[in-house]
Design an enzyme around this catalytic site. Structure first.
Site, PDB file in Angstrom:
ATOM      1  N   HIS A 176      -8.701 -27.663  40.842  1.00 27.12           N
ATOM      2  CA  HIS A 176      -9.561 -28.811  41.152  1.00 27.12           C
ATOM      3  C   HIS A 176      -9.164 -29.990  40.258  1.00 27.12           C
ATOM      4  CE1 HIS A 176     -12.744 -31.033  42.781  1.00 27.12           C
ATOM      5  NE2 HIS A 176     -13.794 -30.345  42.375  1.00 27.12           N
ATOM      6  N   HIS A 179     -12.660 -35.430  42.345  1.00 28.59           N
ATOM      7  CA  HIS A 179     -14.105 -35.655  42.285  1.00 28.59           C
ATOM      8  C   HIS A 179     -14.635 -35.952  40.881  1.00 28.59           C
ATOM      9  CE1 HIS A 179     -14.359 -33.247  46.303  1.00 28.59           C
ATOM     10  NE2 HIS A 179     -13.776 -34.427  46.426  1.00 28.59           N
ATOM     11  N   TYR A 181     -13.809 -34.693  37.965  1.00 28.78           N
ATOM     12  CA  TYR A 181     -13.881 -33.624  36.982  1.00 28.78           C
ATOM     13  C   TYR A 181     -12.676 -33.697  36.033  1.00 28.78           C
ATOM     14  CZ  TYR A 181     -17.731 -32.254  39.932  1.00 28.78           C
ATOM     15  OH  TYR A 181     -18.915 -32.272  40.633  1.00 28.78           O
TER      16      TYR A 181
END
Length: 354
Positions: A176, A179, A181
Protein backbone atom coordinates in the site's frame (compact mmCIF):
# COMPACT_ATOMS: atom_id res chain seq x y z
CA UNK A 1 -17.03 -12.48 -25.91
CA UNK A 2 -16.47 -10.53 -22.70
CA UNK A 3 -12.87 -9.47 -22.15
CA UNK A 4 -13.67 -8.72 -18.50
CA UNK A 5 -14.40 -12.42 -18.00
CA UNK A 6 -11.30 -13.78 -19.67
CA UNK A 7 -8.51 -15.12 -17.43
CA UNK A 8 -5.41 -13.10 -16.59
CA UNK A 9 -2.09 -14.56 -15.51
CA UNK A 10 0.28 -13.04 -12.96
CA UNK A 11 3.51 -15.03 -12.87
CA UNK A 12 2.41 -18.66 -12.54
CA UNK A 13 -1.00 -17.77 -11.15
CA UNK A 14 -4.11 -17.57 -13.34
CA UNK A 15 -7.05 -15.48 -12.19
CA UNK A 16 -10.39 -16.53 -13.59
CA UNK A 17 -11.47 -13.02 -14.58
CA UNK A 18 -10.52 -9.34 -14.41
CA UNK A 19 -13.22 -8.06 -12.04
CA UNK A 20 -11.51 -7.84 -8.67
CA UNK A 21 -12.32 -6.79 -5.11
CA UNK A 22 -10.41 -3.81 -3.76
CA UNK A 23 -9.09 -3.91 -0.21
CA UNK A 24 -11.68 -2.29 2.06
CA UNK A 25 -11.07 -1.60 5.73
CA UNK A 26 -13.62 -3.18 8.07
CA UNK A 27 -12.36 -1.81 11.41
CA UNK A 28 -13.49 -5.02 13.09
CA UNK A 29 -10.32 -6.79 14.24
CA UNK A 30 -9.30 -7.47 17.82
CA UNK A 31 -5.60 -6.89 18.55
CA UNK A 32 -4.97 -7.18 14.82
CA UNK A 33 -6.68 -10.59 14.63
CA UNK A 34 -9.37 -10.96 11.93
CA UNK A 35 -12.73 -12.20 13.15
CA UNK A 36 -15.69 -14.18 11.86
CA UNK A 37 -16.88 -10.99 10.17
CA UNK A 38 -13.81 -10.98 7.95
CA UNK A 39 -14.39 -14.62 7.02
CA UNK A 40 -17.94 -13.97 5.83
CA UNK A 41 -17.08 -10.61 4.28
CA UNK A 42 -14.29 -11.95 2.06
CA UNK A 43 -15.63 -15.41 1.25
CA UNK A 44 -18.90 -13.99 -0.08
CA UNK A 45 -17.06 -12.15 -2.86
CA UNK A 46 -15.45 -15.38 -4.00
CA UNK A 47 -18.88 -17.04 -4.09
CA UNK A 48 -20.07 -13.98 -6.01
CA UNK A 49 -17.66 -14.48 -8.88
CA UNK A 50 -14.64 -12.29 -8.11
CA UNK A 51 -11.35 -13.19 -9.75
CA UNK A 52 -9.13 -11.69 -7.03
CA UNK A 53 -10.18 -10.77 -3.50
CA UNK A 54 -7.72 -8.50 -1.71
CA UNK A 55 -8.08 -8.30 2.05
CA UNK A 56 -8.09 -4.89 3.66
CA UNK A 57 -5.09 -2.73 4.56
CA UNK A 58 -3.36 -5.04 7.01
CA UNK A 59 -0.79 -3.45 9.28
CA UNK A 60 2.78 -4.70 9.32
CA UNK A 61 3.25 -3.43 12.89
CA UNK A 62 1.01 -2.27 15.76
CA UNK A 63 1.91 1.37 15.15
CA UNK A 64 1.12 0.93 11.44
CA UNK A 65 -2.61 0.48 12.04
CA UNK A 66 -5.01 3.14 10.85
CA UNK A 67 -7.19 2.43 13.88
CA UNK A 68 -6.97 0.11 16.89
CA UNK A 69 -9.46 -2.16 15.09
CA UNK A 70 -7.30 -2.81 12.00
CA UNK A 71 -6.15 -6.27 10.99
CA UNK A 72 -2.47 -7.13 11.19
CA UNK A 73 0.23 -9.58 10.22
CA UNK A 74 2.87 -8.78 12.82
CA UNK A 75 2.20 -11.91 14.93
CA UNK A 76 1.87 -15.60 14.23
CA UNK A 77 -1.55 -15.58 15.93
CA UNK A 78 -2.78 -13.13 13.31
CA UNK A 79 -1.29 -15.29 10.56
CA UNK A 80 -3.09 -18.35 11.92
CA UNK A 81 -6.41 -16.49 12.10
CA UNK A 82 -6.09 -15.54 8.43
CA UNK A 83 -5.58 -19.15 7.31
CA UNK A 84 -9.22 -20.34 7.34
CA UNK A 85 -10.34 -17.09 5.73
CA UNK A 86 -7.86 -17.51 2.89
CA UNK A 87 -8.88 -21.15 2.52
CA UNK A 88 -12.54 -20.15 2.23
CA UNK A 89 -11.78 -17.70 -0.58
CA UNK A 90 -9.71 -20.28 -2.45
CA UNK A 91 -12.33 -23.01 -1.97
CA UNK A 92 -14.79 -20.79 -3.82
CA UNK A 93 -12.52 -20.40 -6.83
CA UNK A 94 -11.08 -16.92 -6.30
CA UNK A 95 -7.51 -15.92 -5.54
CA UNK A 96 -6.86 -14.40 -2.12
CA UNK A 97 -4.58 -11.41 -1.77
CA UNK A 98 -3.70 -9.08 1.09
CA UNK A 99 -2.68 -5.44 1.20
CA UNK A 100 0.33 -4.83 3.46
CA UNK A 101 0.22 -1.37 4.97
CA UNK A 102 1.62 1.18 7.39
CA UNK A 103 -0.51 4.24 8.07
CA UNK A 104 2.28 6.59 9.17
CA UNK A 105 0.90 9.97 10.26
CA UNK A 106 -2.66 8.76 9.56
CA UNK A 107 -2.38 5.99 12.15
CA UNK A 108 -3.95 5.83 15.62
CA UNK A 109 -7.27 7.28 14.45
CA UNK A 110 -10.77 6.53 15.62
CA UNK A 111 -12.70 4.03 13.53
CA UNK A 112 -15.65 5.38 11.52
CA UNK A 113 -18.03 3.62 13.91
CA UNK A 114 -16.68 5.19 17.10
CA UNK A 115 -18.53 8.50 16.95
CA UNK A 116 -15.20 10.32 17.24
CA UNK A 117 -12.80 11.86 14.74
CA UNK A 118 -9.09 12.50 14.76
CA UNK A 119 -6.32 10.85 16.76
CA UNK A 120 -7.03 8.33 19.50
CA UNK A 121 -5.28 9.53 22.70
CA UNK A 122 -2.67 7.23 24.19
CA UNK A 123 -4.77 6.97 27.34
CA UNK A 124 -7.60 5.52 25.26
CA UNK A 125 -5.59 2.98 23.30
CA UNK A 126 -3.81 5.22 20.79
CA UNK A 127 -0.08 5.63 20.16
CA UNK A 128 2.54 8.05 18.91
CA UNK A 129 2.52 8.17 15.14
CA UNK A 130 5.55 8.46 12.84
CA UNK A 131 6.08 9.87 9.37
CA UNK A 132 8.86 11.07 7.06
CA UNK A 133 8.58 14.55 8.61
CA UNK A 134 6.93 15.98 11.71
CA UNK A 135 4.00 17.35 9.71
CA UNK A 136 0.49 16.44 10.84
CA UNK A 137 -2.39 15.50 8.62
CA UNK A 138 -5.03 18.16 9.22
CA UNK A 139 -6.99 17.36 12.37
CA UNK A 140 -4.58 14.68 13.57
CA UNK A 141 -1.77 14.81 16.12
CA UNK A 142 1.73 15.68 14.97
CA UNK A 143 3.86 12.62 14.14
CA UNK A 144 7.53 12.18 14.93
CA UNK A 145 9.96 12.05 12.00
CA UNK A 146 11.36 8.57 11.52
CA UNK A 147 15.08 8.25 12.10
CA UNK A 148 17.31 5.79 10.24
CA UNK A 149 16.62 3.00 12.72
CA UNK A 150 12.87 3.61 12.45
CA UNK A 151 13.02 3.42 8.67
CA UNK A 152 14.96 0.17 8.88
CA UNK A 153 12.29 -1.25 11.20
CA UNK A 154 9.57 -0.38 8.68
CA UNK A 155 11.43 -2.29 5.96
CA UNK A 156 11.94 -5.27 8.26
CA UNK A 157 8.28 -5.23 9.31
CA UNK A 158 7.06 -5.32 5.70
CA UNK A 159 9.31 -8.29 4.97
CA UNK A 160 8.15 -10.20 8.06
CA UNK A 161 4.49 -9.49 7.28
CA UNK A 162 4.97 -10.71 3.71
CA UNK A 163 6.44 -13.96 5.02
CA UNK A 164 3.47 -14.46 7.34
CA UNK A 165 1.06 -13.62 4.54
CA UNK A 166 2.48 -16.41 2.37
CA UNK A 167 2.40 -18.79 5.34
CA UNK A 168 -1.28 -17.91 5.81
CA UNK A 169 -1.94 -18.95 2.21
CA UNK A 170 -2.29 -15.60 0.49
CA UNK A 171 -1.25 -15.98 -3.14
CA UNK A 172 -1.05 -12.29 -4.08
CA UNK A 173 0.56 -9.49 -2.07
CA UNK A 174 -0.07 -5.78 -2.48
CA UNK A 175 2.09 -3.01 -1.01
CA UNK A 176 0.00 0.00 0.00
CA UNK A 177 1.73 3.15 -1.28
CA UNK A 178 -1.47 5.19 -1.68
CA UNK A 179 -4.16 7.17 0.11
CA UNK A 180 -1.83 9.25 2.24
CA UNK A 181 -0.35 6.40 4.25
CA UNK A 182 3.33 6.03 5.14
CA UNK A 183 4.88 5.03 1.81
CA UNK A 184 2.81 7.66 0.00
CA UNK A 185 3.91 10.19 2.64
CA UNK A 186 7.52 9.50 1.71
CA UNK A 187 6.76 9.79 -2.01
CA UNK A 188 5.02 13.15 -1.90
CA UNK A 189 6.91 16.44 -1.47
CA UNK A 190 3.90 17.80 0.41
CA UNK A 191 4.53 15.46 3.35
CA UNK A 192 8.23 14.66 2.93
CA UNK A 193 10.48 17.59 3.87
CA UNK A 194 13.52 15.50 4.78
CA UNK A 195 17.05 16.63 4.01
CA UNK A 196 18.68 13.19 4.00
CA UNK A 197 18.79 10.34 1.48
CA UNK A 198 15.02 9.78 1.90
CA UNK A 199 13.97 13.30 0.92
CA UNK A 200 14.36 15.88 -1.81
CA UNK A 201 14.79 14.24 -5.20
CA UNK A 202 12.34 11.73 -6.61
CA UNK A 203 14.97 9.02 -6.28
CA UNK A 204 15.34 9.79 -2.58
CA UNK A 205 11.61 10.03 -1.89
CA UNK A 206 11.11 6.64 -3.58
CA UNK A 207 13.96 5.00 -1.67
CA UNK A 208 11.84 3.61 1.17
CA UNK A 209 9.24 2.14 -1.19
CA UNK A 210 11.95 0.44 -3.24
CA UNK A 211 13.56 -0.97 -0.09
CA UNK A 212 10.16 -2.29 1.00
CA UNK A 213 9.66 -3.90 -2.40
CA UNK A 214 13.03 -5.62 -2.07
CA UNK A 215 12.17 -6.88 1.42
CA UNK A 216 8.77 -8.19 0.36
CA UNK A 217 10.17 -9.79 -2.76
CA UNK A 218 12.92 -11.48 -0.72
CA UNK A 219 10.32 -12.84 1.71
CA UNK A 220 7.92 -13.93 -1.04
CA UNK A 221 9.95 -14.53 -4.21
CA UNK A 222 7.24 -16.41 -6.10
CA UNK A 223 4.10 -14.48 -5.19
CA UNK A 224 2.63 -12.00 -7.67
CA UNK A 225 3.32 -8.57 -6.20
CA UNK A 226 1.19 -5.45 -6.67
CA UNK A 227 1.71 -1.86 -5.60
CA UNK A 228 -1.21 0.46 -5.04
CA UNK A 229 -0.38 4.06 -5.93
CA UNK A 230 -2.31 7.27 -5.55
CA UNK A 231 -1.41 8.66 -8.97
CA UNK A 232 -2.03 12.24 -7.85
CA UNK A 233 -2.45 14.18 -4.61
CA UNK A 234 -5.01 16.43 -6.31
CA UNK A 235 -3.09 19.33 -4.76
CA UNK A 236 -0.66 21.88 -6.16
CA UNK A 237 2.99 20.94 -5.77
CA UNK A 238 2.20 17.36 -4.85
CA UNK A 239 2.69 13.87 -6.19
CA UNK A 240 1.41 13.40 -9.74
CA UNK A 241 0.88 10.87 -12.51
CA UNK A 242 4.25 11.43 -14.18
CA UNK A 243 6.12 10.79 -10.94
CA UNK A 244 3.94 7.74 -10.40
CA UNK A 245 4.87 6.39 -13.83
CA UNK A 246 8.57 6.91 -13.19
CA UNK A 247 8.51 5.14 -9.84
CA UNK A 248 6.32 2.38 -11.29
CA UNK A 249 9.06 1.65 -13.84
CA UNK A 250 11.63 1.46 -11.06
CA UNK A 251 9.32 -0.79 -9.04
CA UNK A 252 8.78 -3.10 -12.02
CA UNK A 253 12.54 -3.42 -12.35
CA UNK A 254 12.61 -4.58 -8.70
CA UNK A 255 10.07 -7.35 -9.30
CA UNK A 256 6.63 -5.75 -9.00
CA UNK A 257 4.20 -7.45 -11.39
CA UNK A 258 1.17 -5.16 -11.44
CA UNK A 259 0.01 -1.70 -10.37
CA UNK A 260 -3.30 -0.77 -8.75
CA UNK A 261 -3.90 2.89 -9.60
CA UNK A 262 -6.03 5.02 -7.27
CA UNK A 263 -5.59 8.65 -6.16
CA UNK A 264 -5.73 11.16 -3.34
CA UNK A 265 -5.74 10.84 0.42
CA UNK A 266 -2.54 12.67 1.30
CA UNK A 267 -3.87 16.10 2.27
CA UNK A 268 -7.17 17.44 3.50
CA UNK A 269 -7.11 20.31 1.00
CA UNK A 270 -7.18 17.99 -2.04
CA UNK A 271 -9.63 19.01 -4.76
CA UNK A 272 -11.16 16.02 -6.50
CA UNK A 273 -13.92 15.94 -9.06
CA UNK A 274 -15.40 12.49 -8.79
CA UNK A 275 -17.70 10.61 -11.13
CA UNK A 276 -17.95 7.22 -12.81
CA UNK A 277 -14.46 6.06 -13.71
CA UNK A 278 -12.83 9.31 -12.60
CA UNK A 279 -9.47 7.59 -12.05
CA UNK A 280 -9.37 5.52 -15.24
CA UNK A 281 -7.36 8.12 -17.16
CA UNK A 282 -4.75 8.08 -14.40
CA UNK A 283 -4.39 4.31 -14.71
CA UNK A 284 -4.15 4.56 -18.49
CA UNK A 285 -1.49 7.28 -18.21
CA UNK A 286 0.69 5.20 -15.89
CA UNK A 287 0.30 2.15 -18.12
CA UNK A 288 1.18 4.08 -21.25
CA UNK A 289 4.11 6.09 -19.90
CA UNK A 290 5.66 3.41 -17.72
CA UNK A 291 4.82 0.43 -19.92
CA UNK A 292 3.46 -1.53 -16.96
CA UNK A 293 0.23 -3.50 -16.40
CA UNK A 294 -2.40 -1.70 -14.31
CA UNK A 295 -5.87 -2.02 -12.88
CA UNK A 296 -8.34 0.85 -12.68
CA UNK A 297 -10.57 1.69 -9.73
CA UNK A 298 -13.07 4.36 -8.77
CA UNK A 299 -16.85 4.32 -9.23
CA UNK A 300 -16.81 1.60 -11.89
CA UNK A 301 -20.13 0.31 -10.73
CA UNK A 302 -21.75 -1.49 -13.64
CA UNK A 303 -20.79 -4.35 -15.90
CA UNK A 304 -20.83 -2.43 -19.18
CA UNK A 305 -18.56 0.27 -17.80
CA UNK A 306 -16.10 -2.27 -16.38
CA UNK A 307 -16.07 -4.13 -19.69
CA UNK A 308 -15.38 -0.92 -21.61
CA UNK A 309 -12.44 0.04 -19.38
CA UNK A 310 -10.73 -3.24 -20.18
CA UNK A 311 -11.89 -3.52 -23.80
CA UNK A 312 -10.63 -0.01 -24.58
CA UNK A 313 -7.20 -0.90 -23.24
CA UNK A 314 -7.18 1.57 -20.35
CA UNK A 315 -6.39 -1.20 -17.86
CA UNK A 316 -6.01 -4.97 -17.78
CA UNK A 317 -8.39 -5.35 -14.83
CA UNK A 318 -10.96 -3.43 -12.82
CA UNK A 319 -10.97 -3.10 -9.06
CA UNK A 320 -14.30 -2.34 -7.42
CA UNK A 321 -15.18 -1.68 -3.82
CA UNK A 322 -18.54 -0.28 -2.87
CA UNK A 323 -20.38 -2.09 -5.64
CA UNK A 324 -19.21 -5.38 -4.13
CA UNK A 325 -20.54 -4.19 -0.77
CA UNK A 326 -23.88 -3.34 -2.34
CA UNK A 327 -23.98 -6.65 -4.18
CA UNK A 328 -21.55 -9.38 -3.10
CA UNK A 329 -22.52 -11.24 -6.27
CA UNK A 330 -21.46 -8.40 -8.55
CA UNK A 331 -19.28 -10.82 -10.52
CA UNK A 332 -22.10 -13.25 -11.27
CA UNK A 333 -24.45 -10.42 -12.12
CA UNK A 334 -21.90 -8.74 -14.39
CA UNK A 335 -21.23 -11.99 -16.23
CA UNK A 336 -24.95 -12.47 -16.83
CA UNK A 337 -25.38 -8.90 -18.05
CA UNK A 338 -22.45 -9.24 -20.44
CA UNK A 339 -23.51 -12.66 -21.67
CA UNK A 340 -20.27 -14.21 -20.44
CA UNK A 341 -20.35 -17.99 -20.25
CA UNK A 342 -18.66 -18.75 -16.94
CA UNK A 343 -18.51 -22.12 -15.21
CA UNK A 344 -18.17 -20.94 -11.62
CA UNK A 345 -21.72 -20.15 -10.66
CA UNK A 346 -22.18 -21.93 -7.32
CA UNK A 347 -24.36 -24.94 -7.97
CA UNK A 348 -26.57 -23.85 -5.08
CA UNK A 349 -27.38 -20.64 -7.00
CA UNK A 350 -27.82 -22.02 -10.51
CA UNK A 351 -31.60 -21.67 -10.35
CA UNK A 352 -31.06 -17.88 -10.29
CA UNK A 353 -28.81 -17.81 -13.34
CA UNK A 354 -30.32 -15.73 -16.09
Amino acid sequence: MSILFTPLSLRDLTLRNRLWVSPMCQYSAVDGVPQEWHHTHLAQFASGGAGLVIAEATAVSPEGRISPEDTGLWTDAQRDAWRPIVAAVRARGAVAGVQLAHAGRKASTWSPFSGHRGTVPVAEGGWQTAAPSAIAFEGFDEPIALDAAGIDRVVTDFGAAARRAVEAGFEVLEIHAAHGYLLHQFLSPLSNHRGDEYGGSLENRARLLLRVIDAVRDAAPAAPLLVRFSATDWAEGGWDADQTATVARWAADRGVDFFDISSGGLVAHQRITTGPGYQVDLAAHVARVAGVPVSAVGMIDDAAHAEKVVADGHALAVMAGREWLRDPHYGLRAAAELGADIDYWPKQYLRARA
